[in-house]
Motif scaffolding. Structure first.
Motif, PDB file in Angstrom:
ATOM      1  N   GLY A  81       0.709  -1.218  -0.034  1.00  0.00           N
ATOM      2  CA  GLY A  81      -0.060  -0.062  -0.215  1.00  0.00           C
ATOM      3  C   GLY A  81       0.845   1.287   0.053  1.00  0.00           C
ATOM      4  N   ASP A 358      -4.237   1.206  -3.969  1.00  0.00           N
ATOM      5  CA  ASP A 358      -5.224   1.328  -3.146  1.00  0.00           C
ATOM      6  C   ASP A 358      -5.830  -0.171  -2.924  1.00  0.00           C
ATOM      7  N   PRO A 361      -5.503  -1.220   1.148  1.00  0.00           N
ATOM      8  CA  PRO A 361      -6.562  -0.737   2.264  1.00  0.00           C
ATOM      9  C   PRO A 361      -7.672  -0.825   1.899  1.00  0.00           C
ATOM     10  N   THR A 362      -7.990  -1.174   0.589  1.00  0.00           N
ATOM     11  CA  THR A 362      -9.422  -1.843   0.204  1.00  0.00           C
ATOM     12  C   THR A 362      -9.948  -3.176   1.013  1.00  0.00           C
ATOM     13  N   ASP A 365     -10.295  -2.555   4.521  1.00  0.00           N
ATOM     14  CA  ASP A 365     -11.609  -1.986   4.730  1.00  0.00           C
ATOM     15  C   ASP A 365     -12.779  -2.967   4.503  1.00  0.00           C
ATOM     16  N   GLU A 373      -0.357   2.590   8.276  1.00  0.00           N
ATOM     17  CA  GLU A 373      -0.516   3.809   7.339  1.00  0.00           C
ATOM     18  C   GLU A 373      -0.331   3.319   5.931  1.00  0.00           C
ATOM     19  N   ASP A 375      -0.265   4.713   1.567  1.00  0.00           N
ATOM     20  CA  ASP A 375      -0.067   5.871   0.670  1.00  0.00           C
ATOM     21  C   ASP A 375      -1.642   5.689  -0.290  1.00  0.00           C
ATOM     22  N   GLY A 376      -1.972   4.511  -0.382  1.00  0.00           N
ATOM     23  CA  GLY A 376      -3.339   4.465  -1.166  1.00  0.00           C
ATOM     24  C   GLY A 376      -4.360   4.535  -0.191  1.00  0.00           C
ATOM     25  N   LYS A 377      -5.753   4.417  -0.722  1.00  0.00           N
ATOM     26  CA  LYS A 377      -6.934   4.600   0.032  1.00  0.00           C
ATOM     27  C   LYS A 377      -7.944   3.581  -0.381  1.00  0.00           C
ATOM     28  N   SER A 378      -8.752   3.236   0.455  1.00  0.00           N
ATOM     29  CA  SER A 378     -10.049   2.410   0.222  1.00  0.00           C
ATOM     30  C   SER A 378     -10.644   2.883  -1.046  1.00  0.00           C
ATOM     31  N   ASP A 391     -10.395   9.443  -7.183  1.00  0.00           N
ATOM     32  CA  ASP A 391      -9.611  10.586  -6.977  1.00  0.00           C
ATOM     33  C   ASP A 391      -9.385  11.671  -8.075  1.00  0.00           C
TER      34      ASP A 391
END
Length: 481
Positions: A81, A358, A361-362, A365, A373, A375-378, A391
């Motif tokens: 991530g 991503d 983190p997905t 979730d 922590e 860098d990507g996001k869900s 994004d």
């Protein structure tokens, strides 16, 4: 009072058990060197019925991007991530654990949370990053040649003391398991039978269509080679001198000329081989998916189909990946949630900008875990609501040695790239390409007054991720001779 407390304990225990049971299994098809050359993505040539079926049973992303168009950093990014610039690793020669001992990887986190973690085939690029992090491990295998003529060529090369890498393609009339991706699907099927009563995170690393294009003859026979068009060898006007690599790894294979362009005949053969390899991979996906159905696991398993980066098959007169171009950084991504999830979406296409970084983190979730922590996001909310915006931009990097760093950003329509001095951030050259309707663009619009506002906008987006006052982390080690 004691009775109420006892009832509370029973209720808490039951809800915890239910929550644990509701955590899905995860199966990831991680494919090497696959651009969106699939039927579901509108390819006029690729025959991919099983992947197309998976797309119809989930959400297909039209604007998914890799963080670097090369295997090792790209795969590290997916499995941690973290972006390559965060890790400071930009080449295929540096294993993750040689530099980052304490970074939490996806298999480590899922192991800690009670999942059986499975790595089959090529998942990480380096086996030294792989072995200790998985509950079940089937390592990356060497390429197999089955055509007697090619086997003879390799043996002769060995006798002559030359590189025995072999030809760039092989097509023997053999069963799927005679080549390594057929064995990968076999291992996946056997492992699913063993783990059917466990929670699992399984990566099935399919190596084709990475070179060499080795696949059973029946997949080559699915195509008429005359249907393949030889792409334009023209390079974009105004392209930076180091933006493209002409050959990539292709020139290392026997029978490939070291200089000059490939002729049309060889170009068609290689394009044919690339497509045969894709159909071969598609068949392996179909086998594993059928096993999920047979074992009644599909209802509890979320499926992800993805690639580590895109690929060129002669476009711009170039081959393989190794660039910041759109065709090398955009990737196929399909997510199909477990069938017992009542609100799951099927047959949807998302235009949201998402990135391979991503994925971790997905999944955290999705599975209700607590992760490190990222860098990507869900992107779970987009998977559940495919029309939702993603994004504002996606970024990638590509280093040219230690002294030059290429950084690039796309908003889905425009791609802006800066080639910088890696130490001073001096901009050596900029590129602006339009990609509204195509993965290819043949005119660098940077500096064109007509597109000044667009370039300024894209430059600001790029500098959000790559500020000019922040030095590039350089943890790569020199290649051992």
């Amino acid at each position: 009072m004691k009775k109420l407390f006892f009832l509370f304990l029973i209720s808490f225990s039951f809800s915890t058990t239910v929550a644990q049971e509701q955590k899905p299994n995860v199966l990831v098809f991680y494919v090497d060197d696959l651009r969106a050359e699939l039927g579901c993505y509108g390819s006029k040539t690729a025959i991919t019925p099983n992947i197309d079926k998976l797309a119809s049973d989930g959400v297909m992303f039209n604007r998914a991007y890799s963080q670097q168009a090369i295997c090792a950093p790209s795969r590290m990014s997916t499995l941690t991530g973290l972006r390559p610039e965060t890790m400071g690793i930009y080449s295929i020669f540096t294993p993750l654990r040689k530099i980052h001992k304490d970074v939490v990887s996806m298999p480590q986190l899922f192991n800690k949370n009670g999942y059986k973690t499975v790595s089959i085939g090529k998942v990480y690029h380096h086996s030294s990053d792989d072995k200790k992090e998985w509950s079940v491990y089937f390592g990356k295998e060497a390429n197999t040649y089955n055509d007697p003529k090619n086997i003879a060529i390799i043996e002769q090369l060995k006798k002559e003391g030359k590189n025995p890498k072999g030809p760039a393609f092989d097509m023997a009339d053999v069963a799927d398991e005679a080549y390594k991706d057929g064995r990968a699907s076999k291992y996946a099927i056997e492992t699913l039978h063993k783990l059917k009563d466990d929670k699992f995170l399984m990566f099935v690393g399919l190596s084709k269509p990475h070179l060499p294009f080795n696949a059973p003859k029946k997949y080559w026979d699915m195509y008429n080679r005359n249907d393949f068009e030889v792409p334009s060898r023209n390079k974009p006007e105004g392209v930076y001198r180091l933006s493209l690599t002409k050959w990539g790894e292709l020139k290392g294979y026997h029978g490939i000329p070291k200089d000059g362009d490939l002729d049309d005949e060889l170009t068609r053969t290689l394009i044919h081989g690339y497509h045969a390899s894709i159909s071969y991979v598609d068949a392996q996906v179909g086998k594993v998916m059928q096993t999920l159905e047979d074992l009644d696991l599909r209802k509890t398993t979320t499926i992800i189909f993805m690639s580590d980066h895109g690929y060129k098959i002669g476009e711009y007169g170039a081959w393989c990946k190794h660039s910041n171009m759109e065709i090398d950084t955009r990737v196929p991504l399909i997510v199909s949630r477990e069938t017992n999830y009542k609100k799951r979406k099927t047959g949807k296409t998302s235009k949201a900008l998402v990135e391979n970084v991503d994925i971790f983190p997905t999944l955290v979730d999705l599975c209700g875990l607590e992760g490190p922590e990222f860098d990507g996001k869900s992107i779970l909310s987009i998977i559940n609501k495919p029309n939702k915006k993603g994004d504002e931009y996606a970024t990638s990097v590509y280093a040219r040695g230690k002294k030059i760093m290429g950084v690039t950003a796309t908003d889905g329509k425009w791609r802006y790239t800066e080639w910088r001095n890696a130490k001073t951030h001096e901009i050596l050259q900029a590129e602006l390409y339009e990609h509204k309707n195509s993965l290819l663009s043949y005119l660098n619009l940077s500096g064109n007054k007509k597109y000044k506002k667009i370039e300024q906008k894209m430059k600001k987006l790029l500098e959000k991720q790559f500020p000019r006052d922040k030095p590039f982390l350089q943890n790569d080690q020199p290649r051992k001779k």
